[in-house]
Motif scaffolding. Structure first.
Motif, short mmCIF file in Angstrom:
data_model
loop_
_atom_site.label_atom_id
_atom_site.label_comp_id
_atom_site.label_asym_id
_atom_site.label_seq_id
_atom_site.Cartn_x
_atom_site.Cartn_y
_atom_site.Cartn_z
N TYR A 1 8.58 1.81 -9.02
CA TYR A 1 7.45 1.44 -8.16
C TYR A 1 6.36 0.72 -8.94
N LYS B 1 2.19 2.12 -3.40
CA LYS B 1 1.17 2.75 -4.26
C LYS B 1 1.02 4.23 -3.91
N THR C 1 0.84 -1.20 0.00
CA THR C 1 0.00 0.00 0.00
C THR C 1 0.87 1.25 0.00
#
Length: 287
Positions: free
Chosen positions: A224, A156, A153
Motif C-alpha cells: 500500500y 491510506k 483515500t
C-alpha cells in the motif's frame, strides 16, 4: 488491466493476468483447512476457534475472487471480492491466537506469570483487533469504487489499519515471550505436576504464527505504501508467497499443534490426579 472510472479516467486493476491455477490451489487449500478447523472445534470443545474458521472462510472466498479475476481480469467485482475478504481475514486469525494464549495461561494456572492478566489481555488485544478489522474493512469499502481519488483515500485508511495491527501484534509477541520465560524459570504448579506437558511446543507454535502474520503485514504495508506502480502490486507471485502461503501456514500449524490438545491433556491429568503439589485440588483455580 484497467476499467473506466466515473469521470472517464483509467483505474488500474492488475498489471498482469491473474493466475487461475494459483487461485484454485489456494481456494482448495483454505477450504480444506477451514473444514478441518471447523471439525476440530467439537472434540477439543474450542468454540473460541470460530473467528479462526470465519477467517478461513474469508480466505477461501477471497481466492474465489482471484479465480474469477483469472477468467475476467477486467471485472471490478472480482477485484473487490478478493481484497475485501483477503486483506482483513488475518485479523480474525490473530484474534484466535490471542484467545488461545489466554486459555493456555489459565489452564496452566499460571496467571501470575503473565505480563498482562489473561482476562485483560484477551479484552485488550481482541478489542484492538476489532478496531483494526473495522478500519481495514472501511478502507477497503472506499476502494470499492471506480473513483481514483476515493480509492487513494481508502488505501491510506487500510495502510493505517495494517500499521496499527502490526503494533498490536508486536505488543502481543512481547507478552508471549515474557510469559514463556517466566513459566520456564519458575513453572506453575500445574506445569510441574503434569510430566512431559508439551506447553512449550504451543509457545513455539505461537511464535511461528506470529512471524507469519507480522511478515505478511509488513509486505501488505509495503504494497500500500508503494502504490499502484510498486513492485509488490505488479508481481503476483509476491502476493501468493507473502500472503496466501503464510496465512495457509498459520492455519496448517494450528491444525497440527492445536491449543485444544494442550487444554484437553491438562484436564485429563487433573481428573486423574486432582491434588497439586501442596495437596490443594489442581482444578480449584480453574473456571
Amino acid at each position: 488491466m484497467d476499467i473506466q472510472s466515473n469521470n472517464g479516467s483509467s483505474v488500474v486493476i492488475y498489471a498482469y493476468n491473474p493466475s487461475g491455477p494459483a487461485g484454485w490451489m489456494f481456494l482448495v487449500l483454505f477450504a480444506l483447512a477451514t473444514i478441518t478447523h471447523l471439525v476440530l472445534i467439537f472434540p477439543y470443545r474450542a468454540a473460541f476457534f470460530l473467528p479462526f474458521v470465519l477467517g478461513g472462510i474469508m480466505e477461501t472466498f477471497g481466492y474465489y475472487g482471484r479465480v474469477w479475476s483469472s477468467h475476467d481480469p477486467e471485472s471490478f467485482g472480482a477485484y473487490v471480492l478478493y481484497y475485501l475478504l483477503v486483506v482483513p481475514a488475518p485479523v480474525l486469525l490473530s484474534a484466535t491466537i490471542y484467545m488461545a494464549l489466554s486459555r493456555i495461561i489459565r489452564t496452566l494456572d499460571a496467571e501470575e506469570k503473565a505480563w498482562i492478566r489473561p482476562g485483560w489481555s484477551t479484552a485488550i488485544f481482541v478489542v484492538n483487533d476489532i478496531v483494526c478489522f473495522a478500519v481495514q474493512l472501511g478502507g477497503l469499502g472506499m476502494q470499492a469504487t471506480t473513483s481514483a481519488a476515493v480509492q487513494g483515500t481508502g488505501k491510506k485508511v487500510v495502510l493505517a489499519g495494517l500499521v496499527f495491527q502490526l503494533l498490536v501484534f508486536a505488543l502481543f509477541i512481547t507478552a508471549v515471550a515474557r510469559f514463556h520465560v517466566r513459566n520456564t524459570k519458575d513453572p506453575s504448579a500445574v506445569t510441574k505436576r503434569v510430566p512431559g506437558l508439551p506447553w512449550t511446543k504451543h509457545m513455539w507454535a505461537i511464535y511461528v504464527l506470529s512471524v507469519c502474520i507480522v511478515v505478511r503485514n509488513i509486505v501488505r504495508i509495503a504494497e500500500y505504501a508503494q502504490g499502484a506502480h510498486g513492485t509488490i502490486v505488479q508481481t503476483e507471485a509476491l502476493l501468493y508467497v507473502f500472503d496466501a502461503a503464510l496465512m495457509f501456514i498459520v492455519m496448517a500449524v494450528y491444525a497440527v499443534v492445536h491449543p485444544g490438545m494442550l487444554l484437553r491433556s491438562v484436564k485429563k491429568a487433573k481428573r486423574a490426579d486432582p491434588l497439586d503439589v501442596d495437596g490443594i485440588p489442581m482444578g480449584g483455580g480453574m473456571a
